[in-house]
Design an enzyme around this catalytic site. Structure first.
Site, short mmCIF file in Angstrom:
data_model
loop_
_atom_site.label_atom_id
_atom_site.label_comp_id
_atom_site.label_asym_id
_atom_site.label_seq_id
_atom_site.Cartn_x
_atom_site.Cartn_y
_atom_site.Cartn_z
N GLY A 1 4.45 3.16 13.29
CA GLY A 1 5.23 1.93 13.38
C GLY A 1 4.85 1.09 14.59
O GLY A 1 4.80 -0.14 14.51
N GLY B 1 7.84 4.66 7.90
CA GLY B 1 6.98 5.78 8.29
C GLY B 1 7.36 6.29 9.67
O GLY B 1 8.51 6.17 10.11
N SER B 2 6.39 6.85 10.37
CA SER B 2 6.65 7.47 11.66
C SER B 2 6.71 6.43 12.77
O SER B 2 6.11 5.35 12.67
CB SER B 2 5.54 8.47 11.98
OG SER B 2 4.32 7.78 12.27
N CYS C 1 13.82 11.11 6.14
CA CYS C 1 14.10 10.62 7.49
C CYS C 1 15.56 10.82 7.86
O CYS C 1 15.88 10.97 9.04
CB CYS C 1 13.70 9.15 7.61
SG CYS C 1 14.50 8.08 6.38
N LYS D 1 0.84 -1.20 0.00
CA LYS D 1 0.00 0.00 0.00
C LYS D 1 0.88 1.25 0.00
O LYS D 1 1.59 1.51 0.97
CB LYS D 1 -0.92 0.06 1.22
CG LYS D 1 -2.02 1.15 1.06
CD LYS D 1 -2.57 1.63 2.39
CE LYS D 1 -1.76 2.75 3.00
NZ LYS D 1 -1.88 4.05 2.26
N GLU E 1 11.37 0.82 9.34
CA GLU E 1 12.29 1.93 9.05
C GLU E 1 11.54 3.20 9.39
O GLU E 1 10.61 3.61 8.68
CB GLU E 1 12.69 1.89 7.57
CG GLU E 1 14.02 2.58 7.30
CD GLU E 1 13.84 3.99 6.80
OE1 GLU E 1 13.83 4.91 7.65
OE2 GLU E 1 13.71 4.17 5.60
#
Length: 498
Positions: A243, A238-239, A294, A185, A260
């Site tokens: 996560g 993502g954040s 990031c 996604k 990650e």
């Protein structure tokens, strides 16, 4: 399909762009609900396309398609899988300009030059037929012991919006090279490049159902991936907040997971640093992709003896950063959406309220080029204390904080003094300092005289602490999508001759 740019330029026609469909089982289909989500250009808020607003029902269909495709894909010899990935890479390079323009419009970034997705695909394809087991010692000569590396089966991934093309390749390529089938996604803000890459994968001959792209919101389509009991491994980028939710969902099914997450990367500057090199690199590092990376070096931890000089030089360099829409000759574009725009401006106010000094930037640029876009000025804060929120929390915008220190030990304490540990940089011409700092810094990547870490081909990428666990992009990236089986084999017993 025609992709609209801002009011002052012509419409850009990109044949790879798809509208209103997602990829399930080799078919381009709408969401079962029939609902859609608008994808907008962040430079002017104009509509680029609509994508299906999928949910758990669509994810279930994608899982079924992947399950159907898995046996044949698993059993295809590894060299043949690699050759299909090489064909995919060739098509990605052939359509490099289209992919670049598509991602630039949905993310809002200026051109970075030819995309490197083809080279990453080739690097990964080269690993596909290098997946090997081990011969194991046995207690007797009539026994044989060895290990096999096998794919998980149906696997899933959720990727963010800041670099949707490379993120798609980094998750999908090693997973399918290992023999898995993928349900992925992309972010609802930037799904068009992943869909285009999936289209090229089909054209390359990768069988239907091996790659399935389900679009939608995270709380609807995204959450259904880690919650699905027949998805055997998950990758998430993502954040940290999201996560944790993904990890909780995976834990209920005991699903292996790679995370990650974010970063608050320090750039430690010593008195002997070559500022002619460091200052432009640090400026580029925090304004690249409007700071929505990031690995962005968002904290400058500088020795007090050169503090004033560095502040002055960074301010002048950041004031030269050209800001504007994707099609202009600029260095920095807009933020991705209204939520992120509000978030970054909110952090700037938090910094002011905490007593940090805004040296340059701190507002929204004005003028016809900026229209309704989500633009913000490159912002430099001075005299930031390590405990301020702008020094502790990931802003994900072009906001750079300068923290003065007195010596190496204090620099290490400040650099390591956040919950993150993704990337760190050291600016020095002294080899001993570089070696010591490389060992002492708590980060998955350390760059010496480099703003974004190692920057080498095949360097494993991932974080310490709240920046996640697991690695991508390295020589073991395909192995990470396999599981190990130990086989113990004894030959048939031959009866004695009479």
């Amino acid at each position: 399909m025609a992709i609209a740019s801002d009011h002052q330029t012509q419409t850009v026609d990109i044949p790879l762009a798809l509208d209103g469909v997602q990829l399930i089982g080799g078919e381009w289909v709408a969401a079962r609900s029939g609902q859609t989500i608008d994808v907008i250009n962040p430079a002017n808020r104009e509509l680029l396309a609509r994508i299906p607003r999928s949910d758990a029902e669509d994810v279930e269909l994608a899982v079924r398609a992947a399950e159907q495709a898995f046996p044949a894909w698993r059993d295809l010899d590894a060299t043949s899988r690699a050759n299909l990935l090489f064909r995919w890479a060739d098509l990605v390079d052939q359509h490099g300009s289209d992919l670049d323009q598509l991602e630039r419009q949905e993310v809002g970034r200026p051109s970075w030059g030819p995309p490197r997705m083809g080279s990453q695909l080739r690097f990964t394809a080269g690993q596909a037929d290098k997946v090997q087991g081990l011969s194991l010692p046995t207690h007797s000569p009539d026994q044989l012991g060895f290990t096999l590396r096998e794919p998980y089966g149906v696997v899933g991934a959720i990727i963010p919006w800041n670099a949707p093309g490379p993120m798609f390749v980094n998750e999908v390529a090693p997973a399918i090279a290992a023999g898995n089938c993928m349900v992925i996604k992309p972010a609802e803000d930037a799904p068009l490049t992943p869909l285009a890459l999936a289209k090229l994968a089909l054209e390359a001959g990768i069988p239907p159902g091996v790659i399935n792209v389900v679009t939608g919101y995270g709380a609807e389509a995204g959450s259904a991936i880690p919650e699905h009991p027949r998805i055997r491994r998950v990758g998430f980028t993502g954040s940290p907040a999201t996560g944790r939710l993904v990890m909780e969902a995976c834990s209920r099914n005991l699903t292996p997971l790679h995370l990650e997450l974010g970063g608050k990367s320090p750039q430690v500057v010593f008195p002997d640093a070559d500022l002619d090199v460091a200052v432009p690199a640090m400026t580029a590092g925090i304004t690249l992709n409007t700071g929505q990376i990031c690995a962005a070096g968002s904290r400058v931890v500088v020795h007090r003896s050169i503090h004033a000089e560095l502040v002055d030089r960074l301010a002048k360099q950041m004031q030269q950063v050209k800001v504007g829409p994707w099609h202009r000759d600029v260095n920095m574009g807009p933020l991705i959406n209204a939520k992120q725009h509000e978030r970054v401006l909110g952090y700037i106010e938090l910094g002011r309220d905490a007593g940090a000094e805004v040296v340059t930037g701190g507002g929204v640029p004005q003028g016809a080029d900026f229209g309704n876009g989500f633009f913000v000025e490159p912002t430099l804060f001075n005299n930031v204390s390590p405990d301020m929120r702008i020094a502790q929390e990931e802003i994900f915008g072009p906001v750079l904080s300068i923290i003065p220190v007195d010596d190496e030990d204090e620099a290490v304490e400040v650099a390591n003094g956040t919950d993150y540990g993704l990337v760190a940089s050291v600016w020095t011409q002294d080899l001993g300092t570089a070696v010591r700092m490389s060992r002492r810094l708590q980060a998955g990547q350390v760059g010496v005289n480099s703003p974004l870490g190692a920057g080498v081909i095949g360097g494993p990428f991932g974080g310490y602490k709240n920046s996640g666990f697991g690695r991508t992009m390295g020589a073991d990236s395909v192995l990470d999508w396999t599981q190990v089986k130990t086989v113990s084999m004894r030959g048939a017993t031959v009866p004695p001759q009479r």
